[in-house]
Design a protein around this motif. Structure first.
Motif, PDB file in Angstrom:
ATOM      1  N   ALA A  23      38.696  42.582  36.058  1.00  9.83           N
ATOM      2  CA  ALA A  23      39.457  43.064  37.218  1.00  9.83           C
ATOM      3  C   ALA A  23      39.573  44.579  37.190  1.00  9.83           C
ATOM      4  CB  ALA A  23      40.849  42.426  37.245  1.00  9.83           C
ATOM      5  N   TRP A  24      39.832  45.146  36.027  1.00  8.94           N
ATOM      6  CA  TRP A  24      40.037  46.594  35.933  1.00  8.94           C
ATOM      7  C   TRP A  24      38.736  47.367  36.110  1.00  8.94           C
ATOM      8  CZ3 TRP A  24      44.315  49.353  36.177  1.00  8.94           C
ATOM      9  CH2 TRP A  24      44.232  50.716  35.891  1.00  8.94           C
ATOM     10  N   THR A  25      37.676  46.916  35.461  1.00  8.23           N
ATOM     11  CA  THR A  25      36.437  47.696  35.471  1.00  8.23           C
ATOM     12  C   THR A  25      35.601  47.509  36.729  1.00  8.23           C
ATOM     13  OG1 THR A  25      35.233  45.958  34.287  1.00  8.23           O
ATOM     14  CG2 THR A  25      36.243  47.698  32.956  1.00  8.23           C
ATOM     15  N   SER A  26      35.627  46.320  37.303  1.00 10.69           N
ATOM     16  CA  SER A  26      34.698  46.015  38.391  1.00 10.69           C
ATOM     17  C   SER A  26      35.327  45.778  39.752  1.00 10.69           C
ATOM     18  CB  SER A  26      33.883  44.763  38.052  1.00 10.69           C
ATOM     19  OG  SER A  26      33.122  44.961  36.900  1.00 10.69           O
ATOM     20  N   HIS A  27      36.608  45.445  39.796  1.00 13.31           N
ATOM     21  CA  HIS A  27      37.165  44.953  41.053  1.00 13.31           C
ATOM     22  C   HIS A  27      38.412  45.680  41.559  1.00 13.31           C
ATOM     23  CE1 HIS A  27      34.359  41.640  40.771  1.00 13.31           C
ATOM     24  NE2 HIS A  27      34.745  41.470  39.516  1.00 13.31           N
ATOM     25  N   ARG A  28      39.110  46.429  40.728  1.00 15.75           N
ATOM     26  CA  ARG A  28      40.416  46.964  41.124  1.00 15.75           C
ATOM     27  C   ARG A  28      40.357  47.904  42.313  1.00 15.75           C
ATOM     28  NH1 ARG A  28      41.212  52.264  38.518  1.00 15.75           N
ATOM     29  NH2 ARG A  28      39.504  52.365  37.053  1.00 15.75           N
ATOM     30  N   ASP A  29      39.313  48.660  42.451  1.00 13.92           N
ATOM     31  CA  ASP A  29      39.215  49.610  43.565  1.00 13.92           C
ATOM     32  C   ASP A  29      38.866  48.936  44.887  1.00 13.92           C
ATOM     33  OD1 ASP A  29      39.831  51.726  41.888  1.00 13.92           O
ATOM     34  OD2 ASP A  29      37.724  52.200  41.467  1.00 13.92           O
ATOM     35  N   ASN A  30      38.592  47.640  44.855  1.00  9.60           N
ATOM     36  CA  ASN A  30      38.148  46.920  46.051  1.00  9.60           C
ATOM     37  C   ASN A  30      39.243  46.072  46.693  1.00  9.60           C
ATOM     38  OD1 ASN A  30      35.520  47.926  45.600  1.00  9.60           O
ATOM     39  ND2 ASN A  30      35.181  46.324  44.099  1.00  9.60           N
ATOM     40  N   GLY A  31      40.462  46.224  46.249  1.00 14.42           N
ATOM     41  CA  GLY A  31      41.551  45.437  46.807  1.00 14.42           C
ATOM     42  C   GLY A  31      41.628  44.063  46.177  1.00 14.42           C
ATOM     43  N   PHE A  32      42.437  43.207  46.768  1.00 13.81           N
ATOM     44  CA  PHE A  32      42.706  41.890  46.192  1.00 13.81           C
ATOM     45  C   PHE A  32      41.635  40.856  46.529  1.00 13.81           C
ATOM     46  CE2 PHE A  32      44.744  37.659  46.626  1.00 13.81           C
ATOM     47  CZ  PHE A  32      45.064  37.456  45.296  1.00 13.81           C
ATOM     48  N   PHE A  33      41.210  40.779  47.767  1.00  9.89           N
ATOM     49  CA  PHE A  33      40.417  39.644  48.228  1.00  9.89           C
ATOM     50  C   PHE A  33      38.970  39.686  47.759  1.00  9.89           C
ATOM     51  CE2 PHE A  33      43.972  39.907  51.184  1.00  9.89           C
ATOM     52  CZ  PHE A  33      44.482  38.631  51.007  1.00  9.89           C
ATOM     53  N   ILE A  34      38.485  38.511  47.360  1.00  9.00           N
ATOM     54  CA  ILE A  34      37.129  38.383  46.835  1.00  9.00           C
ATOM     55  C   ILE A  34      36.077  38.713  47.882  1.00  9.00           C
ATOM     56  CG2 ILE A  34      36.847  35.905  47.294  1.00  9.00           C
ATOM     57  CD1 ILE A  34      35.703  37.735  44.117  1.00  9.00           C
ATOM     58  N   VAL A  35      36.383  38.523  49.156  1.00 11.93           N
ATOM     59  CA  VAL A  35      35.398  38.837  50.201  1.00 11.93           C
ATOM     60  C   VAL A  35      35.044  40.316  50.202  1.00 11.93           C
ATOM     61  CG1 VAL A  35      35.932  36.867  51.689  1.00 11.93           C
ATOM     62  CG2 VAL A  35      37.173  39.021  51.983  1.00 11.93           C
ATOM     63  N   GLY A  36      35.886  41.148  49.660  1.00  8.01           N
ATOM     64  CA  GLY A  36      35.586  42.568  49.524  1.00  8.01           C
ATOM     65  C   GLY A  36      35.287  42.955  48.089  1.00  8.01           C
TER      66      GLY A  36
END
Length: 171
Positions: free
Chosen positions: A87-100
């Motif tokens: 979550a921290w390295t790959s996804h945190r800057d993209n918001g909560f939803f998996i579609v983004g």
């Protein structure tokens, strides 16, 4: 055996096999370990080869243990740690939803792992056969605290974001 035991079995197997499959892909599909290592380097997990191998082995081992319902609090801790790092390295800057490409998936897997640690893996599990009992506050605490400490520790020791990422976050 109850409906709860059946439900826990389905949840554990679906989650554990999915996680183990992610580890398998890191090692044997696509760019294999070499490609995964390059990607880990690119997101700032250094050294990439060691981090890719560690993540893959943890996903496979943690996923299999979780699916089998064996050493469930430790398997849940591994899942929590993996999901914190992802979550921290790959996804945190993209918001909560998996579609983004957000961290929703990571959050759900961590909560599933903690929930099973809290309830216990059910009667259809190796923990039950071995007499390890059902879920307890201690199992939940082990899963949560070990998972958080391991995930944050991994980030503190090995996460070195690329220069472009640090410049954009410091603006």
């Amino acid at each position: 055996m109850s409906a709860l035991d059946t439900g826990l079995l389905l949840l554990r197997v679906a989650t554990g096999v999915t996680l183990a499959a992610h580890g398998y892909v890191k090692l044997f599909r696509g760019g294999r370990l070499t490609g995964t290592a390059r990607w880990f380097d690119s997101i700032g997990m250094r050294p990439g080869r060691m981090q890719a191998l560690l993540a893959a082995i943890t996903e496979i081992a943690g996923g299999i243990l979780f699916a089998l319902g064996f050493l469930t609090p430790l398997a849940a801790a591994a899942i929590v740690a993996l999901m914190i790092v992802a979550a921290w390295t790959s996804h945190r800057d993209n918001g909560f939803f998996i579609v983004g490409n957000g961290w929703e998936y990571n959050f759900v897997l961590a909560v599933v792992a903690l929930s099973v640690a809290a309830t216990g893996p059910g009667a259809i599990s190796l923990d039950h056969v071995a007499g390890f009992g059902t879920g307890t506050w201690l199992g939940t605490l082990v899963a949560l605290s070990a998972g958080v400490v391991a995930g944050i520790g991994q980030l503190a020791m090995f996460y070195r974001p690329p220069a472009a990422a640090t410049e954009s976050t410091s603006s």
